[in-house]
Design a protein around this motif. Structure first.
Motif, PDB file in Angstrom:
ATOM      1  N   GLU A 199       0.834  -1.206   0.000  1.00  0.00           N
ATOM      2  CA  GLU A 199       0.000   0.000   0.000  1.00  0.00           C
ATOM      3  C   GLU A 199       0.869   1.256   0.000  1.00  0.00           C
ATOM      4  O   GLU A 199       0.643   2.187  -0.780  1.00  0.00           O
ATOM      5  N   SER A 200       1.884   1.284   0.854  1.00  0.00           N
ATOM      6  CA  SER A 200       2.710   2.485   1.003  1.00  0.00           C
ATOM      7  C   SER A 200       3.566   2.761  -0.229  1.00  0.00           C
ATOM      8  O   SER A 200       3.769   3.916  -0.608  1.00  0.00           O
ATOM      9  N   LEU A 201       4.078   1.709  -0.860  1.00  0.00           N
ATOM     10  CA  LEU A 201       5.004   1.887  -1.974  1.00  0.00           C
ATOM     11  C   LEU A 201       4.318   1.997  -3.330  1.00  0.00           C
ATOM     12  O   LEU A 201       4.853   2.622  -4.249  1.00  0.00           O
ATOM     13  N   LEU A 202       3.132   1.388  -3.469  1.00  0.00           N
ATOM     14  CA  LEU A 202       2.515   1.328  -4.792  1.00  0.00           C
ATOM     15  C   LEU A 202       1.191   2.073  -4.934  1.00  0.00           C
ATOM     16  O   LEU A 202       0.721   2.270  -6.053  1.00  0.00           O
ATOM     17  N   SER A 203       0.577   2.484  -3.837  1.00  0.00           N
ATOM     18  CA  SER A 203      -0.780   3.038  -3.924  1.00  0.00           C
ATOM     19  C   SER A 203      -0.862   4.234  -4.872  1.00  0.00           C
ATOM     20  O   SER A 203      -1.771   4.327  -5.697  1.00  0.00           O
ATOM     21  N   VAL A 204       0.087   5.159  -4.772  1.00  0.00           N
ATOM     22  CA  VAL A 204       0.088   6.332  -5.652  1.00  0.00           C
ATOM     23  C   VAL A 204       0.728   5.990  -6.991  1.00  0.00           C
ATOM     24  O   VAL A 204       0.231   6.382  -8.054  1.00  0.00           O
ATOM     25  N   LEU A 205       1.788   5.220  -6.947  1.00  0.00           N
ATOM     26  CA  LEU A 205       2.541   4.889  -8.147  1.00  0.00           C
ATOM     27  C   LEU A 205       1.686   4.147  -9.188  1.00  0.00           C
ATOM     28  O   LEU A 205       1.788   4.410 -10.390  1.00  0.00           O
ATOM     29  N   LEU A 206       0.826   3.235  -8.720  1.00  0.00           N
ATOM     30  CA  LEU A 206       0.018   2.439  -9.648  1.00  0.00           C
ATOM     31  C   LEU A 206      -0.956   3.282 -10.472  1.00  0.00           C
ATOM     32  O   LEU A 206      -1.369   2.862 -11.551  1.00  0.00           O
ATOM     33  N   SER A 207      -1.304   4.448  -9.971  1.00  0.00           N
ATOM     34  CA  SER A 207      -2.216   5.312 -10.728  1.00  0.00           C
ATOM     35  C   SER A 207      -1.560   5.804 -12.011  1.00  0.00           C
ATOM     36  O   SER A 207      -2.238   6.163 -12.978  1.00  0.00           O
ATOM     37  N   ASP A 208      -0.221   5.848 -12.045  1.00  0.00           N
ATOM     38  CA  ASP A 208       0.514   6.267 -13.243  1.00  0.00           C
ATOM     39  C   ASP A 208       0.854   5.090 -14.153  1.00  0.00           C
ATOM     40  O   ASP A 208       1.034   5.263 -15.354  1.00  0.00           O
ATOM     41  N   LEU A 209       0.958   3.903 -13.565  1.00  0.00           N
ATOM     42  CA  LEU A 209       1.349   2.725 -14.344  1.00  0.00           C
ATOM     43  C   LEU A 209       0.104   2.035 -14.886  1.00  0.00           C
ATOM     44  O   LEU A 209      -0.328   1.008 -14.383  1.00  0.00           O
ATOM     45  N   LYS A 210      -0.468   2.606 -15.930  1.00  0.00           N
ATOM     46  CA  LYS A 210      -1.733   2.098 -16.456  1.00  0.00           C
ATOM     47  C   LYS A 210      -1.608   0.675 -16.987  1.00  0.00           C
ATOM     48  O   LYS A 210      -2.569  -0.096 -16.978  1.00  0.00           O
ATOM     49  N   SER A 211      -0.412   0.313 -17.464  1.00  0.00           N
ATOM     50  CA  SER A 211      -0.225  -1.013 -18.056  1.00  0.00           C
ATOM     51  C   SER A 211       0.077  -2.080 -17.011  1.00  0.00           C
ATOM     52  O   SER A 211       0.070  -3.271 -17.309  1.00  0.00           O
ATOM     53  N   PHE A 212       0.358  -1.659 -15.764  1.00  0.00           N
ATOM     54  CA  PHE A 212       0.738  -2.607 -14.717  1.00  0.00           C
ATOM     55  C   PHE A 212      -0.500  -3.067 -13.968  1.00  0.00           C
ATOM     56  O   PHE A 212      -1.187  -2.274 -13.334  1.00  0.00           O
ATOM     57  N   GLN A 213      -0.804  -4.350 -14.053  1.00  0.00           N
ATOM     58  CA  GLN A 213      -1.982  -4.909 -13.405  1.00  0.00           C
ATOM     59  C   GLN A 213      -1.595  -5.575 -12.087  1.00  0.00           C
ATOM     60  O   GLN A 213      -0.733  -6.443 -12.066  1.00  0.00           O
ATOM     61  N   SER A 214      -2.216  -5.176 -11.006  1.00  0.00           N
ATOM     62  CA  SER A 214      -1.914  -5.730  -9.691  1.00  0.00           C
ATOM     63  C   SER A 214      -2.810  -6.923  -9.398  1.00  0.00           C
ATOM     64  O   SER A 214      -3.980  -6.770  -9.081  1.00  0.00           O
ATOM     65  N   VAL A 215      -2.234  -8.114  -9.515  1.00  0.00           N
ATOM     66  CA  VAL A 215      -2.983  -9.337  -9.212  1.00  0.00           C
ATOM     67  C   VAL A 215      -3.330  -9.388  -7.735  1.00  0.00           C
ATOM     68  O   VAL A 215      -4.431  -9.780  -7.348  1.00  0.00           O
ATOM     69  N   PHE A 216      -2.374  -8.949  -6.888  1.00  0.00           N
ATOM     70  CA  PHE A 216      -2.614  -8.975  -5.451  1.00  0.00           C
ATOM     71  C   PHE A 216      -3.805  -8.105  -5.072  1.00  0.00           C
ATOM     72  O   PHE A 216      -4.685  -8.512  -4.317  1.00  0.00           O
ATOM     73  N   LEU A 217      -3.852  -6.878  -5.608  1.00  0.00           N
ATOM     74  CA  LEU A 217      -4.960  -5.972  -5.282  1.00  0.00           C
ATOM     75  C   LEU A 217      -6.279  -6.515  -5.800  1.00  0.00           C
ATOM     76  O   LEU A 217      -7.312  -6.418  -5.129  1.00  0.00           O
ATOM     77  N   LYS A 218      -6.261  -7.110  -6.991  1.00  0.00           N
ATOM     78  CA  LYS A 218      -7.489  -7.692  -7.541  1.00  0.00           C
ATOM     79  C   LYS A 218      -8.019  -8.793  -6.632  1.00  0.00           C
ATOM     80  O   LYS A 218      -9.209  -8.846  -6.324  1.00  0.00           O
ATOM     81  N   GLU A 219      -7.120  -9.686  -6.223  1.00  0.00           N
ATOM     82  CA  GLU A 219      -7.541 -10.798  -5.359  1.00  0.00           C
ATOM     83  C   GLU A 219      -8.002 -10.286  -4.003  1.00  0.00           C
ATOM     84  O   GLU A 219      -8.958 -10.798  -3.428  1.00  0.00           O
ATOM     85  N   ASN A 220      -7.306  -9.281  -3.494  1.00  0.00           N
ATOM     86  CA  ASN A 220      -7.667  -8.726  -2.194  1.00  0.00           C
ATOM     87  C   ASN A 220      -9.057  -8.105  -2.230  1.00  0.00           C
ATOM     88  O   ASN A 220      -9.885  -8.326  -1.334  1.00  0.00           O
ATOM     89  N   TRP A 221      -9.341  -7.319  -3.290  1.00  0.00           N
ATOM     90  CA  TRP A 221     -10.669  -6.713  -3.428  1.00  0.00           C
ATOM     91  C   TRP A 221     -11.734  -7.789  -3.655  1.00  0.00           C
ATOM     92  O   TRP A 221     -12.834  -7.688  -3.114  1.00  0.00           O
ATOM     93  N   ARG A 222     -11.389  -8.805  -4.456  1.00  0.00           N
ATOM     94  CA  ARG A 222     -12.364  -9.868  -4.705  1.00  0.00           C
ATOM     95  C   ARG A 222     -12.727 -10.590  -3.403  1.00  0.00           C
ATOM     96  O   ARG A 222     -13.886 -10.908  -3.145  1.00  0.00           O
ATOM     97  N   ARG A 223     -11.702 -10.805  -2.567  1.00  0.00           N
ATOM     98  CA  ARG A 223     -11.935 -11.474  -1.288  1.00  0.00           C
ATOM     99  C   ARG A 223     -12.788 -10.609  -0.370  1.00  0.00           C
ATOM    100  O   ARG A 223     -13.701 -11.089   0.308  1.00  0.00           O
ATOM    101  N   MET A 224     -12.514  -9.299  -0.347  1.00  0.00           N
ATOM    102  CA  MET A 224     -13.289  -8.390   0.511  1.00  0.00           C
ATOM    103  C   MET A 224     -14.733  -8.291   0.042  1.00  0.00           C
ATOM    104  O   MET A 224     -15.654  -8.261   0.855  1.00  0.00           O
ATOM    105  N   ILE A 225     -14.914  -8.229  -1.282  1.00  0.00           N
ATOM    106  CA  ILE A 225     -16.277  -8.155  -1.821  1.00  0.00           C
ATOM    107  C   ILE A 225     -17.042  -9.432  -1.500  1.00  0.00           C
ATOM    108  O   ILE A 225     -18.234  -9.389  -1.148  1.00  0.00           O
ATOM    109  N   LYS A 226     -16.351 -10.567  -1.603  1.00  0.00           N
ATOM    110  CA  LYS A 226     -17.003 -11.836  -1.294  1.00  0.00           C
ATOM    111  C   LYS A 226     -17.441 -11.888   0.163  1.00  0.00           C
ATOM    112  O   LYS A 226     -18.517 -12.380   0.494  1.00  0.00           O
ATOM    113  N   LYS A 227     -16.594 -11.340   1.041  1.00  0.00           N
ATOM    114  CA  LYS A 227     -16.969 -11.297   2.463  1.00  0.00           C
ATOM    115  C   LYS A 227     -18.214 -10.457   2.666  1.00  0.00           C
ATOM    116  O   LYS A 227     -19.121 -10.826   3.421  1.00  0.00           O
ATOM    117  N   LEU A 228     -18.270  -9.293   2.002  1.00  0.00           N
ATOM    118  CA  LEU A 228     -19.453  -8.436   2.128  1.00  0.00           C
ATOM    119  C   LEU A 228     -20.703  -9.137   1.606  1.00  0.00           C
ATOM    120  O   LEU A 228     -21.774  -9.024   2.166  1.00  0.00           O
TER     121      LEU A 228
END
Length: 228
Positions: A199-228
């Motif tokens: 979160e600390s190292l990539l949260s802002v940086l990823l907004s500029d890296l449009k081509s870089f897909q974060s698998v970890f963030l996708k899985e994390n959000w998918r897991r949180m949504i599933k919990k909800l």
């Protein structure tokens, strides 16, 4: 099987009218190994647990959230997070230094011992000379990435608060990186620290890296949504 029996027991106990004023919505069961380390938990709604009582085990299984927490799972997660952090930083270095120095950005911007060490590493591995920064950047280590970014921190200051904080974050990452690289056990606390570092190292940086897909963030959000 053991978890389904415990869930079924919950269902049997709380079907009793004695507990009709208790507003239960969910049941959760945690599984531990013989050393009392949590290895798994399962969460389901009260209505889902009732499926066990009617013999609908498959339906119960598909509607229950299971979260593994074994040492193998934590190590795999750690490798995934560390890889994303390093690759995200590499991509940022490539973009920023190419913008500043052009296509020969490695030769012009890293004409120093660090740049030579990486070229030597590539040569020792493949027996070929390489001056292409887009290739060489993939052979940098955590502390080398830290040094490159600190050297040209003005190019990266929109991503990180200040050089001191960035250096501290990278040093913390490297400590866990050493454990992961040798496949040593990763604790739950270390995994949580890695998530915070991501979160600390990539949260802002990823907004500029449009081509870089974060698998970890996708899985994390998918897991949180599933919990909800």
């Amino acid at each position: 099987m053991e978890i389904s029996k415990v869930m079924g027991c919950f269902n049997g106990i709380f079907k009793n009218r004695t507990y009709e004023n208790v507003d239960l919505k969910n049941y959760v069961v945690r599984a531990y190994d013989k050393d009392n380390n949590e290895i798994l938990y399962a969460l389901c709604t009260k209505s889902t647990a009732e499926l066990i009582g009617t013999g609908e085990f498959v339906e119960w299984f598909t509607r229950t959230l299971f979260q593994e927490n074994t040492k193998d799972f934590r190590l795999v997660q750690a490798k995934k997070i560390i890889s994303e952090i390093e690759n995200g930083l590499r991509e940022a270095v490539k973009i920023k230094l190419k913008d500043k120095f052009g296509e020969d950005w490695w030769e012009l911007g890293l004409n120093n011992k660090l740049g030579k060490d990486v070229k030597d590493l590539y040569f020792n591995q493949f027996g070929l000379e390489c001056t292409d920064g887009d290739v060489l950047i993939a052979y940098t280590y955590t502390l080398q990435l830290k040094k490159i970014i600190l050297t040209y921190f003005n190019l990266f200051k929109t991503y990180f608060n200040n050089p001191t904080q960035f250096e501290s974050l990278m040093d913390n990452l490297n400590k866990i990186r050493r454990e992961e690289a040798h496949n040593r056990p990763i604790s739950q606390l270390e995994l949580k620290n890695l998530e915070d570092l991501h979160e600390s190292l990539l949260s802002v940086l990823l907004s500029d890296l449009k081509s870089f897909q974060s698998v970890f963030l996708k899985e994390n959000w998918r897991r949180m949504i599933k919990k909800l």
